[in-house]
Scaffold this active site. Structure first.
Site, short mmCIF file in Angstrom:
data_model
loop_
_atom_site.label_atom_id
_atom_site.label_comp_id
_atom_site.label_asym_id
_atom_site.label_seq_id
_atom_site.Cartn_x
_atom_site.Cartn_y
_atom_site.Cartn_z
N HIS A 330 48.47 42.18 46.05
CA HIS A 330 49.33 41.11 45.57
C HIS A 330 50.07 40.44 46.72
O HIS A 330 50.41 39.26 46.64
CB HIS A 330 50.35 41.65 44.55
CG HIS A 330 49.79 41.83 43.18
ND1 HIS A 330 49.40 43.06 42.70
CD2 HIS A 330 49.52 40.94 42.19
CE1 HIS A 330 48.95 42.92 41.45
NE2 HIS A 330 48.99 41.65 41.13
N GLY A 331 50.33 41.18 47.78
CA GLY A 331 51.03 40.62 48.94
C GLY A 331 51.65 41.72 49.77
O GLY A 331 51.79 42.87 49.32
#
Length: 393
Positions: A330-331
């Site tokens: 997701h990051g």
């Protein structure tokens, strides 16, 4: 132009969809539908990837992905590829090569801040096209895929309805759809279901999610008291569901209209009775992908090589690996990493409690217990979304 974000996108999308409907109702062959699907994808990519640098990056990634898949398949079928050690080395090399562009994109913000390079890199949907490529490599390694044609792989990897945020399909399933000849009645059923999904997408994304954001979430973003954060947890959770489920409904609906039965992404996740049940209902194509290609392979390989004396150790480490990678995917921001580890802890805790409950029977059965389980599970999930939102950080 981001898919499904505004009505201009839907207007442009009528250009490939209207002929697709006529072709479907005429009962043309799967190959004819595939050729139109490829044309539609190329046309829509020209709209989605602007400026031209994004289109060039997406094109470069696809060619890179196809070369990896093509040469790995050829090696897998060669005499050298039949030797276990040779296959294992080349397989890992192919996986690293397939994942490398995504890793560079994820590290890009750090590289820019450190002055390693000045401009951002990456294109819309790189995570999802990477999943499709990696999944194909894994199934070639397993001997499940015997042939990968250039145009079929193009249609699969860059399939525009699911390009930016999934759902994540599998090559063999997708290939079965594009090769299948649909009768007029069969396509009529696809069309009816597709239109139903599209209208559901409008309801979820442009009505419910819009109203939640406008009348509650936007205001809560400006207030940072404890009570506001508590309210934000619920509001953000429902906004995230309706926005994402709306996007997914659009993606599935447009896929059906094109004759592709893209898998579902959501199945009433907020009535889950436990955290395992939740991950069988929420973002299903992603969670099943991680389950099949990361968790199960780690657990089975650990059992085969007898890495751990306790059989639960490999399962728990598998959860940490699975959700840790999911969080980083997701990051690289702190909230995403914590979110992944939080869900790993929930899965491990639930597994432990479930085993204890079989002995001590502290959690009963029946409608009342099921209702309580739904409420408890939902609140653990909502708190996870609060972590994911970054508000706590």
């Amino acid at each position: 132009m981001t898919p499904y974000e505004n009505f201009a996108f839907f207007s442009w999308m009528l250009i490939p969809l209207v002929p697709a409907i006529f072709l479907g109702l005429l009962g043309v062959s799967g190959r004819v539908r595939t050729l139109w699907l490829i044309f539609s994808t190329v046309f829509m990519l020209g709209l989605i990837y602007r400026p031209a640098t994004s289109l060039l990056q997406a094109t470069g990634f696809f060619l890179w992905a196809y070369l990896i898949v093509h040469f790995f398949l050829r090696f897998r079928q060669s005499e050298k590829g039949k030797q276990v050690q040779n296959l294992k080395r080349v397989y890992y090399l192919a996986l690293v090569a397939a994942i490398l562009p995504l890793v560079l994109v994820k590290l890009n913000p750090l590289a820019v801040s450190w002055g390693i390079w000045k401009s951002p890199i990456g294109f819309l949907g790189i995570s999802y096209v990477t999943f499709r490529t990696v999944g194909t490599v894994i199934e070639i390694r397993d001997g499940l895929i015997k042939e990968v044609k250039f145009l079929d792989f193009l249609a699969f990897v860059l399939f525009f309805p699911t390009l930016s945020s999934g759902p994540i399909d599998r090559y063999r399933r997708f290939l079965g759809d594009i090769e299948k000849k649909l009768t007029r009645k069969e396509y009529g059923d696809y069309l009816a279901d597709g239109i139903d999904y599209v209208f559901r997408g409008f309801l979820y994304k442009f009505v419910i999610a819009y109203l939640i954001n406008k009348h509650s979430l936007a205001w809560l973003n400006t207030v940072h008291t404890g009570a506001a954060t508590f309210q934000y947890m619920y509001t953000y959770s429902f906004y995230l569901f309706f926005d994402f489920a709306g996007y997914s409904a659009f993606a599935v609906g447009v896929s059906y209209i094109l004759g592709i039965k893209t898998p579902e992404n959501f199945n009433k996740p907020f009535i889950s009775k436990n955290i395992k049940d939740f991950w069988n209902r929420w973002h299903m194509s992603l969670s099943f992908w991680f389950r099949d290609y990361i968790y199960m392979r780690f657990v089975l390989d650990s059992a085969k090589k007898k890495r751990f004396k306790n059989k639960y150790t490999s399962a728990y480490l598998g959860y940490l690996l699975l959700f840790g990678i999911m969080g980083i995917w997701h990051g690289t921001a702190l909230q995403y990493i914590v979110y992944g580890l939080y869900h790993a802890a929930l899965m491990i805790s639930y597994d432990w409690l479930e085993r204890k409950n079989k002995i001590h029977k502290f959690w009963g059965t029946g409608k009342l217990w099921d209702g309580l389980a739904i409420v408890v599970t939902a609140h653990f999930v909502f708190f996870g979304f609060l972590i994911f939102s970054g508000r706590l950080f």
